[in-house]
Scaffold this motif. Sequence first.
Motif, mmCIF file in Angstrom:
data_model
loop_
_atom_site.group_PDB
_atom_site.id
_atom_site.type_symbol
_atom_site.label_atom_id
_atom_site.label_comp_id
_atom_site.label_asym_id
_atom_site.label_seq_id
_atom_site.Cartn_x
_atom_site.Cartn_y
_atom_site.Cartn_z
ATOM 1 N N TRP A 255 30.380 -29.393 5.495
ATOM 2 C CA TRP A 255 29.924 -29.061 6.848
ATOM 3 C C TRP A 255 30.904 -28.133 7.556
ATOM 4 O O TRP A 255 30.497 -27.209 8.265
ATOM 5 N N ILE A 256 32.205 -28.387 7.363
ATOM 6 C CA ILE A 256 33.218 -27.560 8.018
ATOM 7 C C ILE A 256 33.091 -26.107 7.574
ATOM 8 O O ILE A 256 33.071 -25.183 8.394
ATOM 9 N N PHE A 257 33.011 -25.892 6.264
ATOM 10 C CA PHE A 257 32.863 -24.529 5.756
ATOM 11 C C PHE A 257 31.546 -23.911 6.215
ATOM 12 O O PHE A 257 31.488 -22.709 6.525
ATOM 13 N N ALA A 258 30.493 -24.716 6.269
ATOM 14 C CA ALA A 258 29.176 -24.194 6.639
ATOM 15 C C ALA A 258 29.148 -23.726 8.085
ATOM 16 O O ALA A 258 28.673 -22.620 8.383
ATOM 17 N N VAL A 259 29.651 -24.542 9.012
ATOM 18 C CA VAL A 259 29.602 -24.154 10.421
ATOM 19 C C VAL A 259 30.557 -23.004 10.707
ATOM 20 O O VAL A 259 30.333 -22.210 11.630
ATOM 21 N N GLY A 260 31.613 -22.898 9.905
ATOM 22 C CA GLY A 260 32.525 -21.778 10.076
ATOM 23 C C GLY A 260 31.952 -20.479 9.561
ATOM 24 O O GLY A 260 32.221 -19.406 10.113
ATOM 25 N N GLY A 261 31.140 -20.561 8.510
ATOM 26 C CA GLY A 261 30.519 -19.363 7.977
ATOM 27 C C GLY A 261 29.407 -18.846 8.861
ATOM 28 O O GLY A 261 29.384 -17.669 9.244
ATOM 29 N N SER A 262 28.468 -19.714 9.211
ATOM 30 C CA SER A 262 27.356 -19.352 10.090
ATOM 31 C C SER A 262 26.726 -20.633 10.606
ATOM 32 O O SER A 262 26.074 -21.355 9.845
ATOM 33 N N LYS A 263 26.927 -20.910 11.871
ATOM 34 C CA LYS A 263 26.408 -22.168 12.407
ATOM 35 C C LYS A 263 24.883 -22.172 12.461
ATOM 36 O O LYS A 263 24.253 -23.234 12.336
ATOM 37 N N GLU A 264 24.259 -20.993 12.639
ATOM 38 C CA GLU A 264 22.801 -20.945 12.650
ATOM 39 C C GLU A 264 22.245 -21.296 11.275
ATOM 40 O O GLU A 264 21.302 -22.085 11.155
ATOM 41 N N SER A 265 22.819 -20.714 10.235
ATOM 42 C CA SER A 265 22.375 -21.030 8.873
ATOM 43 C C SER A 265 22.666 -22.484 8.538
ATOM 44 O O SER A 265 21.865 -23.159 7.875
ATOM 45 N N ALA A 266 23.835 -22.977 8.991
ATOM 46 C CA ALA A 266 24.185 -24.368 8.731
ATOM 47 C C ALA A 266 23.194 -25.316 9.398
ATOM 48 O O ALA A 266 22.750 -26.297 8.798
ATOM 49 N N ARG A 267 22.832 -25.024 10.628
ATOM 50 C CA ARG A 267 21.870 -25.867 11.338
ATOM 51 C C ARG A 267 20.507 -25.825 10.654
ATOM 52 O O ARG A 267 19.789 -26.836 10.599
ATOM 53 N N ALA A 268 20.153 -24.668 10.091
ATOM 54 C CA ALA A 268 18.847 -24.518 9.445
ATOM 55 C C ALA A 268 18.724 -25.380 8.188
ATOM 56 O O ALA A 268 17.613 -25.774 7.813
ATOM 57 N N VAL A 269 19.849 -25.672 7.541
ATOM 58 C CA VAL A 269 19.806 -26.493 6.328
ATOM 59 C C VAL A 269 20.195 -27.945 6.615
ATOM 60 O O VAL A 269 20.448 -28.712 5.676
ATOM 61 N N GLY A 270 20.253 -28.318 7.874
ATOM 62 C CA GLY A 270 20.454 -29.711 8.225
ATOM 63 C C GLY A 270 21.865 -30.150 8.517
ATOM 64 O O GLY A 270 22.132 -31.353 8.642
ATOM 65 N N VAL A 271 22.795 -29.218 8.631
ATOM 66 C CA VAL A 271 24.177 -29.589 8.957
ATOM 67 C C VAL A 271 24.269 -29.958 10.440
ATOM 68 O O VAL A 271 23.793 -29.202 11.291
ATOM 69 N N PRO A 272 24.870 -31.110 10.771
ATOM 70 C CA PRO A 272 25.015 -31.496 12.184
ATOM 71 C C PRO A 272 26.122 -30.680 12.865
ATOM 72 O O PRO A 272 27.271 -31.107 12.946
ATOM 73 N N VAL A 273 25.769 -29.509 13.355
ATOM 74 C CA VAL A 273 26.749 -28.571 13.884
ATOM 75 C C VAL A 273 27.490 -29.154 15.080
ATOM 76 O O VAL A 273 28.722 -29.072 15.174
ATOM 77 N N THR A 274 26.751 -29.754 16.012
ATOM 78 C CA THR A 274 27.383 -30.317 17.213
ATOM 79 C C THR A 274 28.398 -31.393 16.855
ATOM 80 O O THR A 274 29.533 -31.392 17.347
ATOM 81 N N PHE A 275 28.010 -32.316 15.993
ATOM 82 C CA PHE A 275 28.920 -33.384 15.567
ATOM 83 C C PHE A 275 30.163 -32.813 14.892
ATOM 84 O O PHE A 275 31.284 -33.247 15.167
ATOM 85 N N THR A 276 29.962 -31.833 14.001
ATOM 86 C CA THR A 276 31.090 -31.271 13.262
ATOM 87 C C THR A 276 32.070 -30.573 14.187
ATOM 88 O O THR A 276 33.297 -30.755 14.077
ATOM 89 N N LYS A 277 31.561 -29.760 15.112
ATOM 90 C CA LYS A 277 32.444 -29.030 16.024
ATOM 91 C C LYS A 277 33.244 -29.994 16.901
ATOM 92 O O LYS A 277 34.466 -29.842 17.064
ATOM 93 N N ILE A 278 32.567 -30.973 17.475
ATOM 94 C CA ILE A 278 33.256 -31.897 18.388
ATOM 95 C C ILE A 278 34.301 -32.716 17.637
ATOM 96 O O ILE A 278 35.430 -32.898 18.125
ATOM 97 N N THR A 279 33.971 -33.204 16.448
ATOM 98 C CA THR A 279 34.943 -34.017 15.708
ATOM 99 C C THR A 279 36.134 -33.190 15.246
ATOM 100 O O THR A 279 37.252 -33.720 15.132
#
Length: 358
Positions: free
Chosen positions: A229-253
């Motif tokens: 998740w960390i690598f995914a949101v760092g690469g592209s949070k829009e793409s990460a969110r599209a494949v089900g990565v919890p972007v909000t949770f990852t960023k806040i934690t």
Amino acid sequence: MSITRQAEPAVTAPPAPGPKETDGRTRQRSLTLRLLARPEVGVFLGAVAVFVFFLIAAPSVRDGSSMATVLYQSSTIGIMALPVALLMIGGEFDLSAGVAVVTSALTASMLSYQLTMNVWMGVIVALVVSLAVGAFNGWVLVKTGLPSFLVTLGTFLILQGVNLAVTKLVTGNVATDDISDMDGFDQAKALFASSFDVGGVQVKITVVWWLAFAALATWVLLRTKYGNWIFAVGGSKESARAVGVPVTFTKITLFMLVGFGAWFVGMHQLFSFNTVQSGEGVGQELIYIAAAVIGGCLLTGGYGSAIGPVFGAFMFGMVNQGIVYAGWNPDWFKAFLGVMLLGAVLINLYVRRAATRR
């Protein structure tokens, strides 16, 4: 009656197998190029070069106690550089990390002393405060979409002012009172600021914590879903969110992990010196970020490791103490660090391009 025989087709042997054709997409890269593609390789080579340089320029570095001091200086930077690096891999960075360390120490010290409580109560409350500061940074970031530079710059200024103003209001001074005679101090000091003997050399416990946290962070990045998740949101949070990565949770934690690191280093400072100066911490955030960048983390996110910042922090500790042991003017320290930072970034850029060139 004539019988017409049809000619049988000639049997031809299949062509001998030749070398398998490959294109740029399937060509196997050499082991050297694969190693160079690792984000920590460049800083490892740089750390070795700096270490050898000061072994020659400052012979006293070869002494066991001197090396223990270098490792101690590196550990106090490295413990914070680790969560900062994870945050940077996640595409953000935190300018409030330096003053957050002091905020944590001030909270534990003043709460324990002014309310005459066991110091462990102050330690626990300080942890809650540090995690809350990190959660606030992350929450504002994801809810407003503002750059982390602006969000954490605001937090930096708030904490800097609160640290000084509240300390003066509560203690009447710019520093907290000595808590070394309070209940629980010895136990807390053993956890956060003790030393142990290795071959007649006193080594600080923070060195052990530093390496343990580095191993844990490496495992999280490479072996867990959260690391992906960390690598995914760092690469592209829009793409990460599209494949089900919890972007909000990852960023806040991730911001909360920085808060945890600030708490731990703050507790070390408090139980090492028994008191805290409220104006400290300013500028340390740049050291933490620089150690992560030297360690191979990109400011744009999506790339980096937890091992690289370990070597980056070691380079800082080596330079910091090596200049002293060499008898040079310490005023050159920041200039040396600037050159080292710029050089490491350029080397990492060259190494990545060379490793990915077809």
